[in-house]
Design a protein around this motif. Structure first.
Motif, mmCIF file in Angstrom:
data_model
loop_
_atom_site.group_PDB
_atom_site.id
_atom_site.type_symbol
_atom_site.label_atom_id
_atom_site.label_comp_id
_atom_site.label_asym_id
_atom_site.label_seq_id
_atom_site.Cartn_x
_atom_site.Cartn_y
_atom_site.Cartn_z
ATOM 1 N N UNK A 175 -9.649 9.865 -8.617
ATOM 2 C CA UNK A 175 -8.211 10.091 -8.500
ATOM 3 C C UNK A 175 -7.746 10.026 -7.059
ATOM 4 N N UNK A 176 -8.509 10.659 -6.152
ATOM 5 C CA UNK A 176 -8.152 10.640 -4.735
ATOM 6 C C UNK A 176 -8.181 9.216 -4.190
ATOM 7 N N UNK A 177 -9.086 8.380 -4.741
ATOM 8 C CA UNK A 177 -9.183 7.001 -4.262
ATOM 9 C C UNK A 177 -7.898 6.230 -4.481
ATOM 10 N N UNK B 7 -1.866 3.787 -3.125
ATOM 11 C CA UNK B 7 -0.420 4.031 -3.181
ATOM 12 C C UNK B 7 0.223 3.982 -1.813
ATOM 13 N N UNK B 8 -0.451 4.558 -0.810
ATOM 14 C CA UNK B 8 0.069 4.510 0.557
ATOM 15 C C UNK B 8 0.152 3.068 1.049
ATOM 16 N N UNK C 53 -7.650 -1.562 0.775
ATOM 17 C CA UNK C 53 -9.095 -1.821 0.812
ATOM 18 C C UNK C 53 -9.870 -0.504 0.837
ATOM 19 N N UNK C 54 -9.404 0.468 1.632
ATOM 20 C CA UNK C 54 -10.052 1.781 1.667
ATOM 21 C C UNK C 54 -10.055 2.404 0.277
ATOM 22 N N UNK C 55 -8.923 2.318 -0.421
ATOM 23 C CA UNK C 55 -8.838 2.871 -1.765
ATOM 24 C C UNK C 55 -9.786 2.190 -2.735
ATOM 25 N N UNK C 56 -9.884 0.863 -2.624
ATOM 26 C CA UNK C 56 -10.795 0.114 -3.504
ATOM 27 C C UNK C 56 -12.237 0.529 -3.251
#
Length: 270
Positions: free
Chosen positions: A151-153, A158-159, A203-206
């Motif tokens: 979820x945090x990912x 979103x940002x 990319x960080x989220x992925x």
């Protein structure tokens, strides 16, 4: 002493400090793209500043600016000088500003730890690790921690999307105290910078989502991992170069905000 005036100028100094950090990050990413160095995150950028002539003084100024920026973000989050309101969208944006305040304050503390380490002869290479790693390790060590990590990912995704939309629509212009001609000249650089930073957040989220099931709080994906991932793609050096130039453009956007942004601390309800 005019407190509002002092806070206004402090906020502008904070934007400038953020610009300095991303200027270093972008420059090092350019060097990595052409094979002359390695991509670094914001902490790596602070270490690089420390390694320069008079680095301790320069880093101290940047650290102070980051504290000012964190204070301004707190004012934005709780005082709402931008008039975002208490609707769903406004609360989400203000929550993001609170998160930004925490991140930039942590960066300032990290910079101070580097200066202190050098002052007592500890060298400039250490940072003591992530101070949040302990409780994150506990959190993600629970049976349900994997789902929390997943979820945090989604947060940086979103940002990132919000940055891209902000750059594309130039919605930041409503907060700028500049005439139409000035806005027209700075628009391409600001858009490029916001979109490039948005790409790195996505990319960080992925990367975080992909590793959500095996999360390690001591080795969570960050900006440097995102840049390295881009570099490892086909024609990655060219993609990294484009993103790196975009991060330099984001630094320029931060400097633009330092000069032109409407601060208006006196309108904050704090």
């Amino acid at each position: 002493m005019d407190v509002s005036r002092s806070l206004n100028w402090s906020a502008r100094g904070g934007y400038a400090a953020r610009g300095v950090v991303y200027l270093v990050v972008g420059t090092m990413a350019v060097l990595a793209a052409i094979g002359s160095g390695a991509a670094e995150d914001t902490q790596g950028a602070l270490r690089e500043i420390l390694n320069q002539p008079l680095g301790g003084v320069l880093l101290g100024i940047v650290a102070l600016g980051l504290v000012f920026f964190a204070i301004w973000r707190l004012i934005q989050a709780f005082g709402d000088p931008d008039g975002l309101g208490t609707g769903g969208k406004g609360l989400v944006i203000r929550a993001g500003m609170l998160g930004s305040a925490i991140i930039h304050l942590a960066l300032a503390v990290f910079a101070a730890s580097l200066i202190f380490s050098v002052s007592i002869g500890g060298g400039s290479g250490g940072g003591g690790g992530d101070p949040t790693a302990g409780w994150l390790s506990w959190l993600f060590g629970r049976d349900w921690g994997r789902w929390v990590a997943l979820g945090i990912a989604l947060v940086p995704v979103g940002i990132g999307i919000a940055h891209i939309v902000k750059g594309w629509k130039a919605s930041y212009e409503r907060y700028m105290m500049a005439d139409a001609e000035t806005l027209r000249r700075i628009r391409p650089v600001c858009a490029f910078g916001l979109i490039a930073r948005g790409v790195t957040f996505i990319v960080i989220g992925i990367l975080a989502f992909y590793g959500g099931g095996i999360y390690d709080a001591n080795d969570a994906p960050g900006l440097d991992e995102a840049l390295q991932w881009i570099q490892d793609l086909p024609f990655g050096w060219l993609l990294l170069l484009m993103v790196a130039l975009g991060l330099i453009a984001f630094a320029a956007y931060a400097f633009v905000e330092a000069w032109y942004r409407r601060i208006g601390v006196e309108r904050a309800g704090v």
